[in-house]
Design a protein around this motif. Structure first.
Motif, PDB file in Angstrom:
ATOM      1  N   GLU A  40      69.069  34.965   1.322  1.00 49.73           N
ATOM      2  CA  GLU A  40      69.611  34.292   2.501  1.00 49.73           C
ATOM      3  C   GLU A  40      68.926  34.770   3.777  1.00 49.73           C
ATOM      4  O   GLU A  40      68.763  34.001   4.730  1.00 49.73           O
ATOM      5  CB  GLU A  40      71.120  34.512   2.579  1.00 49.73           C
ATOM      6  CG  GLU A  40      71.891  33.792   1.487  1.00 49.73           C
ATOM      7  CD  GLU A  40      73.397  33.941   1.640  1.00 49.73           C
ATOM      8  OE1 GLU A  40      73.838  34.576   2.617  1.00 49.73           O
ATOM      9  OE2 GLU A  40      74.128  33.426   0.778  1.00 49.73           O
ATOM     10  N   LEU A  41      68.513  36.035   3.804  1.00 49.57           N
ATOM     11  CA  LEU A  41      67.779  36.544   4.959  1.00 49.57           C
ATOM     12  C   LEU A  41      66.486  35.756   5.145  1.00 49.57           C
ATOM     13  O   LEU A  41      66.172  35.309   6.263  1.00 49.57           O
ATOM     14  CB  LEU A  41      67.464  38.033   4.758  1.00 49.57           C
ATOM     15  CG  LEU A  41      66.408  38.651   5.684  1.00 49.57           C
ATOM     16  CD1 LEU A  41      66.824  38.553   7.144  1.00 49.57           C
ATOM     17  CD2 LEU A  41      66.162  40.106   5.308  1.00 49.57           C
ATOM     18  N   HIS A  42      65.728  35.555   4.077  1.00 47.01           N
ATOM     19  CA  HIS A  42      64.491  34.787   4.155  1.00 47.01           C
ATOM     20  C   HIS A  42      64.759  33.357   4.629  1.00 47.01           C
ATOM     21  O   HIS A  42      64.008  32.806   5.445  1.00 47.01           O
ATOM     22  CB  HIS A  42      63.805  34.754   2.784  1.00 47.01           C
ATOM     23  CG  HIS A  42      63.007  35.980   2.482  1.00 47.01           C
ATOM     24  ND1 HIS A  42      61.957  36.398   3.256  1.00 47.01           N
ATOM     25  CD2 HIS A  42      63.113  36.881   1.465  1.00 47.01           C
ATOM     26  CE1 HIS A  42      61.431  37.499   2.753  1.00 47.01           C
ATOM     27  NE2 HIS A  42      62.117  37.816   1.666  1.00 47.01           N
ATOM     28  N   GLU A  43      65.839  32.759   4.124  1.00 46.65           N
ATOM     29  CA  GLU A  43      66.175  31.388   4.503  1.00 46.65           C
ATOM     30  C   GLU A  43      66.483  31.289   5.993  1.00 46.65           C
ATOM     31  O   GLU A  43      66.029  30.359   6.670  1.00 46.65           O
ATOM     32  CB  GLU A  43      67.371  30.898   3.681  1.00 46.65           C
ATOM     33  CG  GLU A  43      67.065  30.690   2.202  1.00 46.65           C
ATOM     34  CD  GLU A  43      68.308  30.320   1.417  1.00 46.65           C
ATOM     35  OE1 GLU A  43      69.420  30.360   1.983  1.00 46.65           O
ATOM     36  OE2 GLU A  43      68.177  29.994   0.212  1.00 46.65           O
ATOM     37  N   MET A  58      71.712  48.344   1.443  1.00 44.89           N
ATOM     38  CA  MET A  58      72.108  48.020   0.068  1.00 44.89           C
ATOM     39  C   MET A  58      72.526  46.558  -0.029  1.00 44.89           C
ATOM     40  O   MET A  58      73.578  46.168   0.489  1.00 44.89           O
ATOM     41  CB  MET A  58      73.262  48.924  -0.370  1.00 44.89           C
ATOM     42  CG  MET A  58      72.965  50.414  -0.243  1.00 44.89           C
ATOM     43  SD  MET A  58      71.613  50.952  -1.306  1.00 44.89           S
ATOM     44  CE  MET A  58      72.401  50.782  -2.911  1.00 44.89           C
ATOM     45  N   LEU A  59      71.703  45.742  -0.693  1.00 48.64           N
ATOM     46  CA  LEU A  59      71.994  44.329  -0.875  1.00 48.64           C
ATOM     47  C   LEU A  59      71.986  43.997  -2.361  1.00 48.64           C
ATOM     48  O   LEU A  59      71.335  44.684  -3.154  1.00 48.64           O
ATOM     49  CB  LEU A  59      70.962  43.476  -0.128  1.00 48.64           C
ATOM     50  CG  LEU A  59      71.001  43.604   1.404  1.00 48.64           C
ATOM     51  CD1 LEU A  59      69.805  42.907   2.024  1.00 48.64           C
ATOM     52  CD2 LEU A  59      72.303  43.043   1.964  1.00 48.64           C
ATOM     53  N   PRO A  60      72.696  42.940  -2.775  1.00 52.78           N
ATOM     54  CA  PRO A  60      72.842  42.651  -4.215  1.00 52.78           C
ATOM     55  C   PRO A  60      71.550  42.261  -4.920  1.00 52.78           C
ATOM     56  O   PRO A  60      71.421  42.463  -6.126  1.00 52.78           O
ATOM     57  CB  PRO A  60      73.853  41.497  -4.228  1.00 52.78           C
ATOM     58  CG  PRO A  60      73.756  40.878  -2.879  1.00 52.78           C
ATOM     59  CD  PRO A  60      73.483  42.007  -1.945  1.00 52.78           C
ATOM     60  N   ASP A  61      70.584  41.713  -4.187  1.00 56.19           N
ATOM     61  CA  ASP A  61      69.351  41.263  -4.837  1.00 56.19           C
ATOM     62  C   ASP A  61      68.118  42.022  -4.344  1.00 56.19           C
ATOM     63  O   ASP A  61      66.989  41.532  -4.460  1.00 56.19           O
ATOM     64  CB  ASP A  61      69.154  39.758  -4.634  1.00 56.19           C
ATOM     65  CG  ASP A  61      69.129  39.376  -3.157  1.00 56.19           C
ATOM     66  OD1 ASP A  61      69.520  40.218  -2.314  1.00 56.19           O
ATOM     67  OD2 ASP A  61      68.725  38.239  -2.846  1.00 56.19           O
ATOM     68  N   GLY A  62      68.323  43.202  -3.792  1.00 58.07           N
ATOM     69  CA  GLY A  62      67.182  43.984  -3.337  1.00 58.07           C
ATOM     70  C   GLY A  62      67.576  45.021  -2.316  1.00 58.07           C
ATOM     71  O   GLY A  62      68.759  45.169  -1.965  1.00 58.07           O
TER      72      GLY A  62
END
Length: 243
Positions: A40-43, A58-62
């Motif tokens: 979502e950050l990239h989006e 700490m994020l769920p996908d990286g």
């Protein structure tokens, strides 16, 4: 709120934290976008004009650290404030080494976050003060233009500095030959005093030394025992005489 107000992207996988920060940041006159993951950050970055990112480590996908590093590799200059529940000094140092502009350990007071946001945005966007405008610093063949925040080496090649690195360099250039303690440097560059364990200035000086080619033969920055750091090079200030 005007459309010109800075837009802050808050990236955190905790829904309650996102909601709390969004409400508080908006109450301080900013626009807010939210993201819960690296994807979502990239989006958000691809589809919106973002003025600053508040990024959880700490994020769920990286990892937020990896995201910060990737953005800097892509030459993105968007300011980043890292949020981390890890309080060890080494984590703060890593964040600065990969190009973060500031960091804040959880739990934190939202008022402190806003103070950090304002300080980082001010460093990135403020108009150069009257006594610095139209001037160029020159030392040991290097040239520094405060107006464009551009640094060139003796060969005329541009040197890429992060916002925090440039702020520190200009602080030294404004005070050539003066020994500055770590606390003074923290206060001058980040608008606050550092705590006892804060080694961010050491990290930034090390990065400046590496990027500017500091060596034993040409020592630009001297470490003064029990004192701090000193810019040893002679600095010339060239004024723009254009009418």
């Amino acid at each position: 709120m005007t459309s010109a107000s800075p837009q802050i992207l808050v990236v955190d996988d905790d829904h309650e934290i996102r909601k709390l920060l969004a409400r508080y940041i908006e109450s301080q006159g900013f626009r807010v976008l939210l993201a819960a993951s690296c994807r979502e950050l990239h989006e958000r970055l691809a589809t919106h004009q973002i003025d600053l990112v508040v990024l959880d480590v700490m994020l769920p996908d990286g990892s937020g650290l990896d995201m910060c590093r990737d953005l800097r590799v892509q030459r993105s200059k968007v300011p980043i404030i890292l949020l981390t529940a890890l309080k060890e000094d080494v984590d703060r140092i890593i964040g600065l080494e990969i190009g973060a502009d500031d960091y804040l350990g959880k739990p934190f007071n939202p008022r402190e976050l806003i103070a950090r946001v304002k300080a980082v945005l001010r460093r990135r966007t403020e108009v150069i003060s009257i006594d610095s405008a139209g001037k160029t610093y020159r030392f040991e063949g290097f040239s520094v233009d405060p107006q464009t925040r551009r640094v060139t080496d003796p060969k005329g090649d541009a040197i890429e500095l992060t916002g925090a690195e440039f702020d520190l360099l200009q602080t030294f250039l404004d005070r050539p030959g003066r020994v500055l303690s770590r606390d003074q440097l923290l206060d001058l560059t980040r608008g606050r005093d550092g705590d006892v364990l804060d080694r961010s200035i050491d990290v930034l000086v090390s990065r400046l030394r590496r990027k500017l080619g500091d060596s034993n033969a040409v020592q630009l920055f001297k470490t003064v025992r029990n004192g701090g750091y000193q810019l040893a090079a002679k600095v010339d200030v060239v004024a723009d005489v254009t009418p």
